[in-house]
Design an enzyme around this catalytic site. Structure first.
Site, PDB file in Angstrom:
ATOM      1  N   ASP A 134      -0.011   4.991   1.085  1.00  0.00           N
ATOM      2  CA  ASP A 134       0.043   5.788   2.259  1.00  0.00           C
ATOM      3  C   ASP A 134       0.007   4.975   3.639  1.00  0.00           C
ATOM      4  O   ASP A 134      -0.859   3.951   3.956  1.00  0.00           O
ATOM      5  CB  ASP A 134      -1.414   6.350   2.423  1.00  0.00           C
ATOM      6  N   ARG A 152     -13.484  12.685  -4.115  1.00  0.00           N
ATOM      7  CA  ARG A 152     -13.989  13.656  -3.353  1.00  0.00           C
ATOM      8  C   ARG A 152     -13.607  14.974  -3.970  1.00  0.00           C
ATOM      9  O   ARG A 152     -14.032  16.032  -3.281  1.00  0.00           O
ATOM     10  CB  ARG A 152     -13.105  13.426  -1.794  1.00  0.00           C
ATOM     11  N   ASP A 192       0.875  -1.331   0.034  1.00  0.00           N
ATOM     12  CA  ASP A 192       0.142   0.051   0.006  1.00  0.00           C
ATOM     13  C   ASP A 192       0.954   1.050   0.010  1.00  0.00           C
ATOM     14  O   ASP A 192       2.101   0.952   0.291  1.00  0.00           O
ATOM     15  CB  ASP A 192      -0.771  -0.037   1.257  1.00  0.00           C
ATOM     16  N   ASP A 236       0.988   9.031   6.007  1.00  0.00           N
ATOM     17  CA  ASP A 236      -0.578   9.076   5.697  1.00  0.00           C
ATOM     18  C   ASP A 236      -0.835  10.403   6.284  1.00  0.00           C
ATOM     19  O   ASP A 236      -0.253  11.151   7.306  1.00  0.00           O
ATOM     20  CB  ASP A 236      -1.394   8.108   6.299  1.00  0.00           C
ATOM     21  N   SER A 237      -2.023  10.920   5.788  1.00  0.00           N
ATOM     22  CA  SER A 237      -2.551  12.182   6.340  1.00  0.00           C
ATOM     23  C   SER A 237      -4.247  11.986   6.551  1.00  0.00           C
ATOM     24  O   SER A 237      -4.767  11.576   5.532  1.00  0.00           O
ATOM     25  CB  SER A 237      -2.352  13.502   5.551  1.00  0.00           C
ATOM     26  N   THR A 250      -2.773   1.388  -4.226  1.00  0.00           N
ATOM     27  CA  THR A 250      -3.320   2.587  -3.525  1.00  0.00           C
ATOM     28  C   THR A 250      -4.736   2.729  -3.745  1.00  0.00           C
ATOM     29  O   THR A 250      -5.161   2.820  -5.113  1.00  0.00           O
ATOM     30  CB  THR A 250      -2.212   3.633  -3.504  1.00  0.00           C
ATOM     31  N   ASN A 251      -5.686   2.941  -2.967  1.00  0.00           N
ATOM     32  CA  ASN A 251      -7.052   3.582  -3.413  1.00  0.00           C
ATOM     33  C   ASN A 251      -6.751   4.868  -2.933  1.00  0.00           C
ATOM     34  O   ASN A 251      -6.708   5.312  -1.855  1.00  0.00           O
ATOM     35  CB  ASN A 251      -8.178   2.769  -2.784  1.00  0.00           C
ATOM     36  N   GLN A 252      -7.196   5.850  -3.640  1.00  0.00           N
ATOM     37  CA  GLN A 252      -7.156   7.346  -3.631  1.00  0.00           C
ATOM     38  C   GLN A 252      -8.551   8.061  -3.752  1.00  0.00           C
ATOM     39  O   GLN A 252      -9.040   8.487  -4.551  1.00  0.00           O
ATOM     40  CB  GLN A 252      -6.217   7.875  -4.810  1.00  0.00           C
ATOM     41  N   SER A 253      -9.219   7.916  -2.620  1.00  0.00           N
ATOM     42  CA  SER A 253     -10.675   8.272  -2.477  1.00  0.00           C
ATOM     43  C   SER A 253     -10.683   9.860  -2.785  1.00  0.00           C
ATOM     44  O   SER A 253     -11.759  10.534  -2.984  1.00  0.00           O
ATOM     45  CB  SER A 253     -11.386   7.955  -1.084  1.00  0.00           C
ATOM     46  N   PHE A 308      -5.533  13.817   3.559  1.00  0.00           N
ATOM     47  CA  PHE A 308      -5.083  13.286   2.296  1.00  0.00           C
ATOM     48  C   PHE A 308      -3.895  13.680   1.653  1.00  0.00           C
ATOM     49  O   PHE A 308      -3.697  15.125   1.896  1.00  0.00           O
ATOM     50  CB  PHE A 308      -6.365  13.539   1.154  1.00  0.00           C
TER      51      PHE A 308
END
Length: 79
Positions: free
Chosen positions: A9, A57, A7, A15-16, A50-53, A19
């Site tokens: 982040d 958004r 993964d 990580d944050s 990596t899943n980048q939501s 984001f």
């Protein structure tokens, strides 16, 4: 072939909760890039999933995500 899937982040970079929205916010976790380099030199293929939501958004777009990943690739090649 030996394969490792990581993964992004929280594994490669910090990580944050807000984001990672641009290349300036992407900061590698100490030792993570060196660990990936060691895996590569040991014959492992390293893949990052990596899943980048944040894209869904509306916090950043694909061009920005590609820029973040370009920074990560350059950092890896510099190790």
């Amino acid at each position: 072939m030996k394969l490792v899937i990581l993964d992004r982040d929280g594994v490669i970079n910090f990580d944050s909760a807000q984001f990672i929205k641009n290349p300036a916010e992407w900061k590698p976790i100490p030792g993570s890039l060196e660990a990936i380099a060691k895996l590569n030199h040991a014959g492992y293929r390293v893949v990052i999933a990596t899943n980048q939501s944040g894209i869904g958004r509306g916090l950043f777009d694909m061009d920005t995500l590609n820029s973040i990943h370009e920074k990560m690739h350059k950092a890896l090649f510099a190790v």
